[in-house]
Write a protein that holds these residues in place. Structure first.
Motif, PDB file in Angstrom:
ATOM      1  N   CYS A 199       7.892  -1.073  -1.500  1.00  6.18           N
ATOM      2  CA  CYS A 199       7.250  -1.759  -2.627  1.00  6.18           C
ATOM      3  C   CYS A 199       6.965  -3.223  -2.279  1.00  6.18           C
ATOM      4  O   CYS A 199       5.922  -3.762  -2.670  1.00  6.18           O
ATOM      5  CB  CYS A 199       8.116  -1.667  -3.878  1.00  6.18           C
ATOM      6  SG  CYS A 199       8.163  -0.016  -4.615  1.00  6.18           S
ATOM      7  N   ASN A 200       7.856  -3.862  -1.544  1.00  6.09           N
ATOM      8  CA  ASN A 200       7.626  -5.244  -1.112  1.00  6.09           C
ATOM      9  C   ASN A 200       6.500  -5.313  -0.088  1.00  6.09           C
ATOM     10  O   ASN A 200       5.691  -6.233  -0.102  1.00  6.09           O
ATOM     11  CB  ASN A 200       8.902  -5.854  -0.531  1.00  6.09           C
ATOM     12  CG  ASN A 200       9.916  -6.167  -1.601  1.00  6.09           C
ATOM     13  OD1 ASN A 200       9.567  -6.376  -2.768  1.00  6.09           O
ATOM     14  ND2 ASN A 200      11.185  -6.198  -1.230  1.00  6.09           N
ATOM     15  N   ARG A 201       6.448  -4.331   0.813  1.00  8.17           N
ATOM     16  CA  ARG A 201       5.418  -4.287   1.848  1.00  8.17           C
ATOM     17  C   ARG A 201       4.039  -3.981   1.257  1.00  8.17           C
ATOM     18  O   ARG A 201       3.029  -4.483   1.739  1.00  8.17           O
ATOM     19  CB  ARG A 201       5.796  -3.216   2.880  1.00  8.17           C
ATOM     20  CG  ARG A 201       4.836  -3.113   4.073  1.00  8.17           C
ATOM     21  CD  ARG A 201       5.264  -2.032   5.031  1.00  8.17           C
ATOM     22  NE  ARG A 201       4.798  -0.726   4.553  1.00  8.17           N
ATOM     23  CZ  ARG A 201       5.116   0.434   5.120  1.00  8.17           C
ATOM     24  NH1 ARG A 201       5.915   0.481   6.166  1.00  8.17           N
ATOM     25  NH2 ARG A 201       4.651   1.566   4.622  1.00  8.17           N
ATOM     26  N   PRO A 216       2.708  -4.128  -2.391  1.00  4.22           N
ATOM     27  CA  PRO A 216       2.838  -4.369  -3.842  1.00  4.22           C
ATOM     28  C   PRO A 216       1.698  -3.794  -4.675  1.00  4.22           C
ATOM     29  O   PRO A 216       1.832  -3.671  -5.894  1.00  4.22           O
ATOM     30  CB  PRO A 216       2.874  -5.897  -3.939  1.00  4.22           C
ATOM     31  CG  PRO A 216       2.223  -6.381  -2.686  1.00  4.22           C
ATOM     32  CD  PRO A 216       2.510  -5.351  -1.638  1.00  4.22           C
TER      33      PRO A 216
END
Length: 190
Positions: free
Chosen positions: A93-95, A97
């Motif tokens: 999810c961070n990689r 968004p």
């Protein structure tokens, strides 16, 4: 937002049931793609008569190659160690968004969701998608979007048994995966 399904597992070996599940989720949810994500070390399973992590990854690559809607996600294999879904999905999810992730699970996994690592936090960042599986209740107190799909009692355990005993694999394994298993002498096929 892009809609991406994640089908995680040991894939020891990957089989036609995995393709059917991915295809059903892909169409039912109108996903942009489904990513098959082999784990490095499963927290809930002791692997017996095991293919290596790289062999499992290679078999998933072989299986998904003919289908442009299916990709291979190597995050857990690249990271190594015990593969906790929560840690992986936070990183994904961070990689990415701009992606809504749909985590695809079978009835047996639905039944055990309450025991997953950091499940209360995980349910906030991914949407769980469930498919019934014979022999499971397919029930959870956590939100799981159920989709209608053929219930297939096919497992990697059954495939390994068939390989070890010389039983038929026709229509159970993609031909390329079976050829790789026999070439490498996996699961007692030497």
């Amino acid at each position: 937002m892009k809609k991406v399904g994640i089908l995680g597992g040991t894939f020891n070996p990957p089989h036609m049931g995995h393709l059917i599940v991915a295809n059903e989720a892909f169409h039912a949810l109108q996903l942009d793609e489904v990513r098959f994500m082999p784990n490095a070390i499963a927290p809930h399973k002791q692997l017996v008569n095991n293919a290596t992590m790289n062999e499992r990854l290679q078999m998933v690559n072989i299986m998904t190659e003919p289908y442009p809607e299916f990709k291979v996600e190597t995050f857990e294999v690249d990271r190594g160690g015990i593969s906790y879904t929560y840690d992986t999905m936070v990183a994904l999810c961070n990689r990415e968004p701009d992606v809504q992730f749909y985590f695809i699970i079978g009835g047996d996994m639905i039944d055990s969701l309450h025991s997953w690592y950091k499940i209360e936090e995980l349910i906030k960042i991914v949407k769980f998608v469930g498919l019934k599986r014979p022999g499971s209740n397919s029930f959870s107190t956590f939100e799981v979007q159920m989709i209608d799909a053929p219930e297939i009692a096919l497992s990697s355990t059954m495939i390994r048994h068939r390989l070890a005993t010389g039983g038929t694999l026709k229509f159970l394994l993609p031909e390329g995966v079976e050829a790789y298993i026999r070439k490498e002498g996996l699961y007692g096929t030497r």
